[in-house]
Design a protein around this motif. Structure first.
Motif, PDB file in Angstrom:
ATOM      1  N   TRP A 273      49.895   4.952   2.404  1.00 48.34           N
ATOM      2  CA  TRP A 273      48.543   5.513   2.442  1.00 48.34           C
ATOM      3  C   TRP A 273      48.183   6.014   1.050  1.00 48.34           C
ATOM      4  CZ3 TRP A 273      46.072   4.724   6.946  1.00 48.34           C
ATOM      5  CH2 TRP A 273      46.830   4.564   8.088  1.00 48.34           C
TER       6      TRP A 273
ATOM      7  N   GLU B 212      42.798   7.723   1.060  1.00 43.63           N
ATOM      8  CA  GLU B 212      42.873   7.630   2.514  1.00 43.63           C
ATOM      9  C   GLU B 212      43.479   8.875   3.145  1.00 43.63           C
ATOM     10  OE1 GLU B 212      43.624   2.879   3.227  1.00 43.63           O
ATOM     11  OE2 GLU B 212      45.215   4.074   2.265  1.00 43.63           O
TER      12      GLU B 212
ATOM     13  N   ARG C  40      41.913  14.432   5.419  1.00 40.87           N
ATOM     14  CA  ARG C  40      42.271  14.316   6.834  1.00 40.87           C
ATOM     15  C   ARG C  40      42.875  15.634   7.321  1.00 40.87           C
ATOM     16  NH1 ARG C  40      42.883   9.057   9.066  1.00 40.87           N
ATOM     17  NH2 ARG C  40      42.599   7.353   7.584  1.00 40.87           N
TER      18      ARG C  40
ATOM     19  N   GLY D   8      46.917  10.923  14.282  1.00 38.42           N
ATOM     20  CA  GLY D   8      46.017   9.782  14.338  1.00 38.42           C
ATOM     21  C   GLY D   8      46.189   8.786  13.212  1.00 38.42           C
ATOM     22  N   TRP D   9      47.050   9.086  12.264  1.00 36.89           N
ATOM     23  CA  TRP D   9      47.225   8.106  11.179  1.00 36.89           C
ATOM     24  C   TRP D   9      48.664   8.070  10.634  1.00 36.89           C
ATOM     25  CZ3 TRP D   9      47.858   9.811   5.870  1.00 36.89           C
ATOM     26  CH2 TRP D   9      47.842  11.197   5.719  1.00 36.89           C
TER      27      TRP D   9
ATOM     28  N   LYS E 270      51.441   2.783   6.619  1.00 39.85           N
ATOM     29  CA  LYS E 270      50.128   2.163   6.805  1.00 39.85           C
ATOM     30  C   LYS E 270      50.224   0.836   7.545  1.00 39.85           C
ATOM     31  CE  LYS E 270      45.959   0.885   4.252  1.00 39.85           C
ATOM     32  NZ  LYS E 270      45.308   0.794   2.927  1.00 39.85           N
TER      33      LYS E 270
END
Length: 465
Positions: free
Chosen positions: A59, A63, A67, A72-73, A106
């Motif tokens: 990431w 990106e 956050r 969620g990522w 990612k």
């Protein structure tokens, strides 16, 4: 977007400009670090994300920054609440908090990481956020294993480990190596190897210099050395392996020294050498017997046995026979009041290599002084060993001359010639200063040779009659 979130930045000079410069400096510092770093504000929003974090998870800073948490990522939904609770707990706890959990890359992969988190407090002392440093667990485990291996090598290893610097001097020595070198671990540091090893140091230093210049050899090497120990010099055979040490932090390999690992194989090598020596000597006895069987003259057969025995065993050899048949006919346990007289029957050339030569049978008795090893051999009917004392060349020359042996003789072994309970004479083997003194195993071999020579000489005496 850089490694940190920027806000309120304009093209105009104003009060916010110094803060933006500070943010740029912080971003540059974070990006230059080898550890993966991220930071969160008091609400759990990502505010910093450096390049090492990008490399590990994939990431980018653009990106990641902005956050809320990892949910969620960067973590699975099922793990999000637990991971966030652990991270936010560090904001209220004193000191650093260490955790391990799985993060998502990612491309959807999972990586187990170890995190170290600590609170960042504002001017009022209240938590203003936290920073989190993380690394792949396998990297940390590799580091811990390397440290554990290093400690084990230098404390518990059953072989010697010495780290030698570029000047070929010990920089680190483990317990086993210090014991083998006869000193304490710290006492060895920085000393020239020549202070520790009296013989074989040239070969060792040559091997170390070669490793520094060319790299490690493909196979271990066996080095014979003489070590200076408190109780005296000791001869040792060390099976040695070498590795070149280079700095992992430099772009070009910079030699730091050599790792030298060795194991003492002296006993095994000595056993191996003794076995090979026994095989060689047995083969020589067999060859001598076959060659002597081809000789028409028994006296020539006797010198043939002598010539085969000399190979790899001694430099010179003599055969002295008891003068008078009446002496030879006496048994070992009978009265021996008359003085022993020996006459030279055969000898190897003095000063030049060549086969043993027979001496005329009219030769007068050799004028051996009282206590001569050859005379002792006849009296005892057993082998006698003798060596010149000390290393003085003049005294050794006088020692050999007094005993009527060739110049340069420093070691002698006399074996009695016996056949059918009769003492026929003595065979004497002589060695120069380049050889070691005779041992018990050498005496056993000399007695075997003497038995064969005595058999042929007894046949000569029977034929003469």
């Amino acid at each position: 977007m850089s490694a940190s979130r920027r806000s309120g930045a304009t093209d105009e000079l104003g009060p916010d400009e110094p803060e933006r410069d500070g943010a740029d400096l912080l971003a540059a510092l974070l990006d230059g670090m080898d550890a993966a770093l991220c930071a969160f504000d008091a609400d759990g929003i990502v505010t910093h994300w450096n390049r090492e974090a990008e490399r590990i998870l994939g990431w980018s800073a653009a990106e990641a920054v902005g956050r809320r948490g990892f949910s969620g990522w960067a973590v699975r939904s099922a793990d999000a609440d637990e991971v966030e609770a652990r991270l936010m707990a560090a904001m209220r706890a004193p000191g650093r908090q260490v955790h391990e959990f799985a993060l998502l890359t990612k491309d959807g992969g999972r990586i187990l990481v170890r995190t170290q988190s600590a609170a960042v407090r504002g001017p009022d002392g209240k938590p203003a956020g936290l920073y989190c440093a993380f690394s792949e667990v396998h990297t940390q485990i590799d580091l811990e294993r390397s440290i554990a291996l290093s400690e084990a090598l230098f404390e518990d290893a059953s072989w010697g480990v010495v780290l030698v610097d570029a000047d070929l001097r010990p920089a680190v020595v483990n317990v086993h190596a210090a014991r083998a070198l006869g000193s304490g671990r710290t006492a060895l540091l920085g000393r020239p190897l020549g202070d520790l090893i009296s013989q074989g140091v040239e070969e060792l230093e040559s091997a170390l210099a070669h490793v520094l210049a060319e790299g490690a050899p493909p196979a271990p090497a066996e080095l014979w050395v003489t070590v200076r120990l408190p109780e005296g010099d000791a001869r040792r055979c060390w099976r040695s392996g070498f590795v070149r040490l280079a700095s992992p932090l430099a772009e070009e390999p910079v030699p730091l020294g050599v790792g030298w690992l060795f194991q003492d194989v002296t006993e095994a090598k000595q056993t191996e050498q003794e076995a090979a020596q026994l095989r060689f000597r047995a083969n020589q006895l067999h060859r001598a017997t076959r060659a002597a069987a081809e000789c028409e003259d028994p006296a020539e057969a006797a010198t043939t046995h002598l010539d085969f025995a000399l190979a790899g065993f001694a430099d010179h050899a003599l055969i002295d026979l008891v003068v008078g048949d009446e002496r030879a006919d006496r048994g070992a346990d009978e009265d021996r009041t008359s003085p022993v007289r020996l006459a030279r029957a055969a000898a190897t050339p003095s000063g030049a290599p060549g086969p043993s030569l027979l001496v005329s049978r009219t030769t007068l008795p050799v004028r051996y002084p009282e206590g001569h090893p050859a005379l002792q051999c006849v009296e005892r009917t057993g082998s006698v060993r003798a060596s010149a004392s000390g290393r003085d060349a003049a005294r050794a020359r006088e020692w050999a001359e007094t005993r009527q042996w060739p110049e340069g003789t420093v070691h002698a072994l006399c074996a009695v010639l016996r056949s059918r309970a009769r003492t026929l004479g003595v065979v004497t083997f002589l060695r120069g200063p380049s050889r070691t003194q005779f041992e018990r195993t050498d005496a056993t071999y000399a007695e075997s040779v003497a038995a064969r020579i005595a058999g042929t000489l007894d046949l000569v005496r029977v034929l003469d009659r």
